[in-house]
Design an enzyme around this catalytic site. Structure first.
Site, mmCIF file in Angstrom:
data_model
loop_
_atom_site.group_PDB
_atom_site.id
_atom_site.type_symbol
_atom_site.label_atom_id
_atom_site.label_comp_id
_atom_site.label_asym_id
_atom_site.label_seq_id
_atom_site.Cartn_x
_atom_site.Cartn_y
_atom_site.Cartn_z
ATOM 1 N N TYR A 152 0.833 -1.214 0.000
ATOM 2 C CA TYR A 152 0.000 0.000 0.000
ATOM 3 C C TYR A 152 0.870 1.268 0.000
ATOM 4 C CZ TYR A 152 -3.824 3.112 1.533
ATOM 5 O OH TYR A 152 -4.757 4.117 1.640
ATOM 6 N N LYS A 156 1.050 4.167 -2.869
ATOM 7 C CA LYS A 156 0.699 5.564 -2.600
ATOM 8 C C LYS A 156 1.906 6.493 -2.794
ATOM 9 C CE LYS A 156 -3.669 4.864 -1.643
ATOM 10 N NZ LYS A 156 -4.742 5.439 -2.454
HETATM 11 N N1 LIG Z 1 -9.929 5.460 4.996
HETATM 12 C C1 LIG Z 1 -8.730 5.943 5.272
HETATM 13 O O1 LIG Z 1 -8.353 6.149 6.440
HETATM 14 C C2 LIG Z 1 -7.790 6.285 4.165
HETATM 15 C C3 LIG Z 1 -6.538 6.817 4.495
HETATM 16 C C4 LIG Z 1 -5.649 7.154 3.487
HETATM 17 C C5 LIG Z 1 -6.020 6.985 2.164
HETATM 18 N N2 LIG Z 1 -7.236 6.454 1.859
HETATM 19 C C6 LIG Z 1 -7.541 6.293 0.432
HETATM 20 O O2 LIG Z 1 -8.781 6.892 0.136
HETATM 21 C C7 LIG Z 1 -9.399 6.182 -0.955
HETATM 22 C C8 LIG Z 1 -10.807 5.764 -0.558
HETATM 23 O O3 LIG Z 1 -10.714 4.955 0.599
HETATM 24 P P1 LIG Z 1 -11.986 4.523 1.456
HETATM 25 O O4 LIG Z 1 -11.544 4.466 2.861
HETATM 26 O O5 LIG Z 1 -13.158 5.350 1.080
HETATM 27 O O6 LIG Z 1 -12.148 3.014 0.924
HETATM 28 P P2 LIG Z 1 -13.450 2.148 0.632
HETATM 29 O O7 LIG Z 1 -12.987 0.730 0.637
HETATM 30 O O8 LIG Z 1 -14.575 2.531 1.539
HETATM 31 O O9 LIG Z 1 -13.850 2.590 -0.848
HETATM 32 C C9 LIG Z 1 -13.047 2.260 -1.951
HETATM 33 C C10 LIG Z 1 -13.948 2.072 -3.170
HETATM 34 O O10 LIG Z 1 -13.101 1.729 -4.271
HETATM 35 C C11 LIG Z 1 -13.752 0.710 -5.017
HETATM 36 N N3 LIG Z 1 -12.776 -0.062 -5.789
HETATM 37 C C12 LIG Z 1 -11.949 -1.043 -5.340
HETATM 38 N N4 LIG Z 1 -11.267 -1.560 -6.382
HETATM 39 C C13 LIG Z 1 -11.653 -0.893 -7.487
HETATM 40 C C14 LIG Z 1 -11.303 -0.982 -8.859
HETATM 41 N N5 LIG Z 1 -10.419 -1.895 -9.302
HETATM 42 N N6 LIG Z 1 -11.892 -0.138 -9.740
HETATM 43 C C15 LIG Z 1 -12.804 0.771 -9.315
HETATM 44 N N7 LIG Z 1 -13.201 0.880 -8.028
HETATM 45 C C16 LIG Z 1 -12.618 0.059 -7.124
HETATM 46 C C17 LIG Z 1 -14.459 -0.133 -3.977
HETATM 47 O O11 LIG Z 1 -15.501 -0.929 -4.546
HETATM 48 C C18 LIG Z 1 -14.951 0.926 -3.003
HETATM 49 O O12 LIG Z 1 -16.261 1.355 -3.314
HETATM 50 C C19 LIG Z 1 -8.468 5.009 -1.287
HETATM 51 O O13 LIG Z 1 -7.614 5.355 -2.332
HETATM 52 C C20 LIG Z 1 -7.680 4.854 0.005
HETATM 53 O O14 LIG Z 1 -6.448 4.234 -0.209
HETATM 54 C C21 LIG Z 1 -8.120 6.095 2.829
#
Ligand SMILES: NC(=O)c1ccc[n+]([C@@H]2O[C@H](COP(=O)([O-])OP(=O)(O)OC[C@H]3O[C@@H](n4cnc5c(N)ncnc54)[C@H](O)[C@@H]3O)[C@@H](O)[C@H]2O)c1
Length: 246
Positions: A152, A156
């Site tokens: 991951y 990133k």
């Molecule tokens: N939640 C956190 O604390 C956090 C922290 C840092 C970064 N992020 C980043 O923020 C973004 C959103 O995270 P989140 O927490 O909302 O995650 P989440 O799992 O709730 O949502 C991610 C979405 O991406 C979709 N997805 C997965 N694979 C896919 C693909 N191949 N093509 C299209 N869609 C796809 C999933 O179906 C899901 O709806 C991500 O990039 C994550 O890495 C999240």
């Protein structure tokens, strides 16, 4: 009247979580938003929730033909394309020495290659019209290398570097490319952590708590707005001070 009146925005992975909040924020500011996700059913349900300013166009960001089709359908259905938010992302955590090759490939494919493919499909449209914004969702993990996240953090960190390259190459065509690096945000992704881990994380955050999805949406909207028109190639950490530079 806002910067986003009738602007057309694609948000990948927007069926739920941070992406859904970003989509909601753009809609609230007058934009037309494509809810795109690999989960077609959830994608349709979310778009329905948002009403007629949203359209569901499912796509798997790891498949070149699907993201190309996403751009084409967006132009046909919504009449253009102005902003792309590369938000789709997954985790498959584990210690580096034991990490399975398939977990490495999966995370790098969706998070990094997906951002590359989606941006590559959208860039010609933005370059031709000499305006557009790309906002990539990175993570503080890619800045400081979080324990248990070799795949991951690498994906990133790759997004941070890709953002800079795309920013340099697209600036002559008046297209801005920036990234937001969320810290720990309350979502399904962080709900998976044990209470013990959550407590230990909160102790490391100067604000003493995880962020909310709205905190990320606010930063994305800023970077996609005209207020950020002289900002490109940057990654803004939205993390309650977790990764501040010394
Ligand atoms: N939640 C956190 O604390 C956090 C922290 C840092 C970064 N992020 C980043 O923020 C973004 C959103 O995270 P989140 O927490 O909302 O995650 P989440 O799992 O709730 O949502 C991610 C979405 O991406 C979709 N997805 C997965 N694979 C896919 C693909 N191949 N093509 C299209 N869609 C796809 C999933 O179906 C899901 O709806 C991500 O990039 C994550 O890495 C999240």
């Amino acid at each position: 009247m806002t910067d986003f009146d009738n602007k057309v925005v694609i948000v990948t992975g927007s069926a739920r979580g941070i992406g859904k909040e970003i989509a909601a924020a753009f809609i609230a500011e007058g934009a037309k938003v494509v809810i795109s996700d690999v989960n077609a059913e959830a994608c349709a349900a979310t778009a329905k929730e948002f009403g007629d300013r949203a359209a569901a166009i499912p796509a798997n960001v790891t498949v070149k033909s699907e993201v190309e089709n996403l751009v084409k359908q967006t132009q046909e259905k919504l009449g253009g394309l102005d902003i792309v938010v590369n938000n789709a992302g997954v985790t498959r955590d584990g210690l580096f020495v034991r990490m399975k090759e398939e977990d490495w490939d999966l995370v790098l494919n969706i998070n990094l290659k997906g951002t590359f493919l989606m941006s590559q499909a959208a860039a010609p449209v933005l370059m031709k019209q000499r305006s557009g914004k790309i906002v990539n969702i990175a993570s503080v993990s890619g800045l400081f290398g979080n324990y248990g996240q070799a795949n991951y953090a690498s994906s990133k960190g790759g997004i941070v570097a890709l953002t800079k390259v795309m920013a340099r190459e697209l600036a002559p065509r008046n297209v801005n490319v920036n990234a937001v690096a969320p810290g720990f945000i309350v979502t399904a992704m962080t709900d998976k952590l044990t209470d013990e881990i959550k407590t230990s994380i909160n102790k490391q955050i100067p604000f003493g708590r995880m962020g909310q999805v709205k905190d990320i949406a606010d930063a994305v909207l800023f970077l996609a707005s005209e207020r950020a028109s002289y900002i490109t190639g940057q990654t803004i950490a939205v993390c309650g001070g977790l990764t501040m530079q010394s």
